[in-house]
Design an enzyme around this catalytic site. Structure first.
Site, mmCIF file in Angstrom:
data_model
loop_
_atom_site.group_PDB
_atom_site.id
_atom_site.type_symbol
_atom_site.label_atom_id
_atom_site.label_comp_id
_atom_site.label_asym_id
_atom_site.label_seq_id
_atom_site.Cartn_x
_atom_site.Cartn_y
_atom_site.Cartn_z
ATOM 1 N N ARG A 199 13.538 77.225 -17.834
ATOM 2 C CA ARG A 199 12.792 76.713 -16.696
ATOM 3 C C ARG A 199 13.765 76.288 -15.605
ATOM 4 O O ARG A 199 14.963 76.342 -15.799
ATOM 5 C CB ARG A 199 11.905 75.537 -17.121
ATOM 6 C CG ARG A 199 12.683 74.486 -17.837
ATOM 7 C CD ARG A 199 11.789 73.525 -18.575
ATOM 8 N NE ARG A 199 12.633 72.684 -19.398
ATOM 9 C CZ ARG A 199 13.304 71.639 -18.946
ATOM 10 N NH1 ARG A 199 13.209 71.279 -17.681
ATOM 11 N NH2 ARG A 199 14.080 70.938 -19.739
ATOM 12 N N ARG A 237 16.926 69.074 -11.020
ATOM 13 C CA ARG A 237 16.093 67.871 -10.834
ATOM 14 C C ARG A 237 16.148 67.477 -9.361
ATOM 15 O O ARG A 237 17.238 67.403 -8.798
ATOM 16 C CB ARG A 237 16.630 66.728 -11.676
ATOM 17 C CG ARG A 237 16.567 67.040 -13.150
ATOM 18 C CD ARG A 237 17.184 65.931 -13.957
ATOM 19 N NE ARG A 237 17.296 66.355 -15.335
ATOM 20 C CZ ARG A 237 17.974 65.703 -16.260
ATOM 21 N NH1 ARG A 237 18.599 64.578 -15.947
ATOM 22 N NH2 ARG A 237 18.033 66.156 -17.495
ATOM 23 N N ARG A 249 30.992 81.910 -32.275
ATOM 24 C CA ARG A 249 32.032 81.462 -31.357
ATOM 25 C C ARG A 249 32.762 80.313 -32.028
ATOM 26 O O ARG A 249 32.144 79.492 -32.723
ATOM 27 C CB ARG A 249 31.428 80.962 -30.042
ATOM 28 C CG ARG A 249 30.645 81.993 -29.285
ATOM 29 C CD ARG A 249 31.476 83.112 -28.727
ATOM 30 N NE ARG A 249 32.292 82.686 -27.595
ATOM 31 C CZ ARG A 249 33.196 83.472 -27.013
ATOM 32 N NH1 ARG A 249 33.414 84.699 -27.466
ATOM 33 N NH2 ARG A 249 33.907 83.039 -25.985
ATOM 34 N N ARG A 269 35.886 72.738 -20.770
ATOM 35 C CA ARG A 269 35.707 71.324 -20.437
ATOM 36 C C ARG A 269 36.855 70.492 -20.988
ATOM 37 O O ARG A 269 37.621 70.957 -21.848
ATOM 38 C CB ARG A 269 34.370 70.796 -20.961
ATOM 39 C CG ARG A 269 34.156 70.981 -22.449
ATOM 40 C CD ARG A 269 32.752 70.526 -22.865
ATOM 41 N NE ARG A 269 32.523 70.732 -24.286
ATOM 42 C CZ ARG A 269 31.441 70.355 -24.939
ATOM 43 N NH1 ARG A 269 30.444 69.759 -24.304
ATOM 44 N NH2 ARG A 269 31.307 70.586 -26.234
ATOM 45 N N GLU A 307 39.070 72.129 -24.108
ATOM 46 C CA GLU A 307 38.275 72.937 -25.039
ATOM 47 C C GLU A 307 38.227 74.395 -24.582
ATOM 48 O O GLU A 307 37.832 74.678 -23.457
ATOM 49 C CB GLU A 307 36.866 72.332 -25.093
ATOM 50 C CG GLU A 307 35.966 72.936 -26.125
ATOM 51 C CD GLU A 307 34.648 72.160 -26.238
ATOM 52 O OE1 GLU A 307 34.638 70.916 -26.179
ATOM 53 O OE2 GLU A 307 33.608 72.837 -26.367
ATOM 54 N N TYR A 309 21.866 77.108 -34.210
ATOM 55 C CA TYR A 309 22.407 75.882 -33.619
ATOM 56 C C TYR A 309 21.368 74.782 -33.846
ATOM 57 O O TYR A 309 20.201 74.930 -33.494
ATOM 58 C CB TYR A 309 22.680 76.034 -32.104
ATOM 59 C CG TYR A 309 23.121 74.695 -31.556
ATOM 60 C CD1 TYR A 309 24.443 74.294 -31.673
ATOM 61 C CD2 TYR A 309 22.197 73.797 -31.022
ATOM 62 C CE1 TYR A 309 24.847 73.033 -31.258
ATOM 63 C CE2 TYR A 309 22.599 72.539 -30.607
ATOM 64 C CZ TYR A 309 23.918 72.167 -30.725
ATOM 65 O OH TYR A 309 24.314 70.915 -30.326
ATOM 66 N N ASP A 366 20.737 70.564 -33.370
ATOM 67 C CA ASP A 366 21.196 69.225 -33.008
ATOM 68 C C ASP A 366 21.108 68.320 -34.238
ATOM 69 O O ASP A 366 20.395 68.625 -35.198
ATOM 70 C CB ASP A 366 20.336 68.660 -31.864
ATOM 71 C CG ASP A 366 20.887 69.070 -30.499
ATOM 72 O OD1 ASP A 366 22.116 69.236 -30.381
ATOM 73 O OD2 ASP A 366 20.087 69.214 -29.555
#
Ligand SMILES: Cc1cc2nc3c(=O)[nH]c(=O)nc-3n(C[C@H](O)[C@H](O)[C@H](O)COP(=O)(O)OP(=O)(O)OC[C@H]3O[C@@H](n4cnc5c(N)ncnc54)[C@H](O)[C@@H]3O)c2cc1C
Length: 390
Positions: A180, A184, A256, A286, A307, A355, A357
């Site tokens: 989507r 913001r 990865r 990052r 990283e 993946y 969380d």
């Protein structure tokens, strides 16, 4: 019900939570892990030199809408309030390097385009002037991003980062990755929308140590699982790699991996926990400065990780499952093989090649343990997969 003997392969969240639940029901649990520490990829370690609690396998922030999971983790560790606020260094439309707020919000838009928009003005600007409305039916990640935010924001914040992260051009990735409008139109820069967000006061490893601290649980580190071990147990809950269980006999599922280049400094290196780098010419994705994950602590020294992301070789730690067409086909073959296995349930991020969380991992682990106990009571076999990997 008779006392069962169960083997948990992996001392990460999956193995610890399932093991704890079964131990509390009176069963005997052995947890093995190939590594020298518990905690899996959530492992945190206090650095001897600086005192900083380091997220050894990359930054982990706890966030969930699941009240039971939130209560569960708070039962074992005090959580400090923590909001994930990410910054990114990238090029603005004039080619000037700057630091911008992520996810893209009103501050990012105003700073990036040199404007002073209010929310509805920014919305009109992005959707009418920036978005590429000629793309009617976006098929790729690139088309989707161009359709939503236009070329300038796409190139600064998505293109280079995605190429580095996935080793693939966004035109080769499916549109579904960017579901989507990723923008913001207010100044909310909290990365997550979840109701509960926080950081375990003394790190994830201490929390998992407490989950494993039960009289019916024995932990054996530096112990790699081999299939013959399973015969000594009523059932095995396996949170290692699905293809690894079968000695990679059909080939390797693609992952990865990450390389962390550590450097230490004094004081404050970057002023925030995570700084992304959007430019493709900067080789790392990052930099993480670990002490900012614990703002309630104070340390003079600082530990940082640059990283880098690349395709995993056989000896590398698998981090992110790739799950493109080729990998999904191989996954189907492994699932078919696994369906024939007996007295084993594949769980967690590696066992189901997804993946996950941390909150989802805990939710699935609790559901798996509960349903296993119900089926055992009913004299029925446990499912091979806790959740459908496909
Ligand atoms: C870079 C990165 C950042 C992340 N950041 C977040 C975040 O911010 N927030 C969030 O909610 N989640 C995050 N996650 C997800 C989180 O890491 C996972 O939810 C969690 O690690 C899953 O736990 P697990 O027990 O299923 O797997 P793991 O933590 O991978 O544990 C599996 C364990 O099994 C062991 N093992 C494997 N094979 C064998 C074998 N043959 N014999 C013995 N032991 C074996 C491994 O050594 C490992 O300890 C992140 C993941 C990554 C990769």
């Amino acid at each position: 019900m008779s006392v069962g003997k169960f083997l948990m392969v992996g001392a990460g969240l999956s193995g610890a939570v399932i093991g704890r639940h079964l131990a509390e029901a009176g069963h005997e649990i052995t947890v093995v892990d190939a590594r020298a520490h518990i905690g899996g990829n959530c492992h945190t370690e206090r650095d001897e030199k600086t005192g900083v609690n380091v997220h050894v396998y990359g930054p982990h922030i706890f966030h969930t809408d699941d009240a039971e999971v939130w209560d569960y983790v708070n039962r074992f560790e005090t959580f400090q309030p923590y909001k994930n606020r990410v910054k990114t260094t990238s090029l603005d439309p004039k080619g000037q390097r700057g630091v911008f707020s992520l996810p893209i919000n009103l501050h990012t838009i105003n700073q990036f385009f040199g404007k002073t928009f209010r929310p509805d003005e920014a919305h009109d600007f992005i959707t009418k002037e920036q978005a590429d409305t000629s793309i009617a039916d976006p098929q790729t990640f690139e088309e989707q991003a161009m359709r939503f935010v236009g070329k300038d924001l796409y190139e600064a914040f998505f293109k280079g980062y995605t190429i580095k992260q996935w080793g693939m051009h966004p035109s080769e990735l499916p549109a579904s990755i960017l579901k989507r409008l990723p923008v913001r139109f207010n100044y909310d820069d909290n990365y997550f929308f979840h109701k509960y967000q926080g950081m375990p006061e003394n790190g994830y490893t201490q929390m998992i140590e407490k989950i494993l601290d039960h009289k019916n649980i024995t932990v054996q580190l530096n112990t790699a699982f081999t299939r013959d071990m399973g015969t000594a147990y009523d059932h095995v809950f396996y949170s290692g790699p699905l293809d690894g269980y079968f000695d990679y006999e059909l080939g390797r599922l693609g992952y990865r991996t990450l390389d962390f280049e550590r450097f230490d400094t004094q004081g404050d290196y970057q002023g925030c926990a995570v700084m992304n780098y959007g430019e493709e010419s900067v080789p790392y994705t990052r930099i993480t400065e670990h002490k900012h994950f614990a703002p309630w602590e104070s340390h003079e020294g600082s530990v940082c990780y640059r990283e880098f992301s690349r395709a995993a070789e056989p000896e590398d730690i698998p981090y992110y499952p790739i799950r493109q067409v080729k990998e999904k086909a191989l996954l189907q073959d492994y699932v078919a093989l696994a369906e024939q296995a007996k007295d084993v349930t594949f769980v967690g991020r590696l066992g189901t090649y997804r993946y996950l969380d941390m909150d989802v991992t805990i939710r699935e682990a609790l559901d798996t343990a509960r349903s296993y106990l119900d089926l055992r009571t009913a004299g029925q076999p446990a499912p091979v997969f806790a959740a459908d990997p496909v």
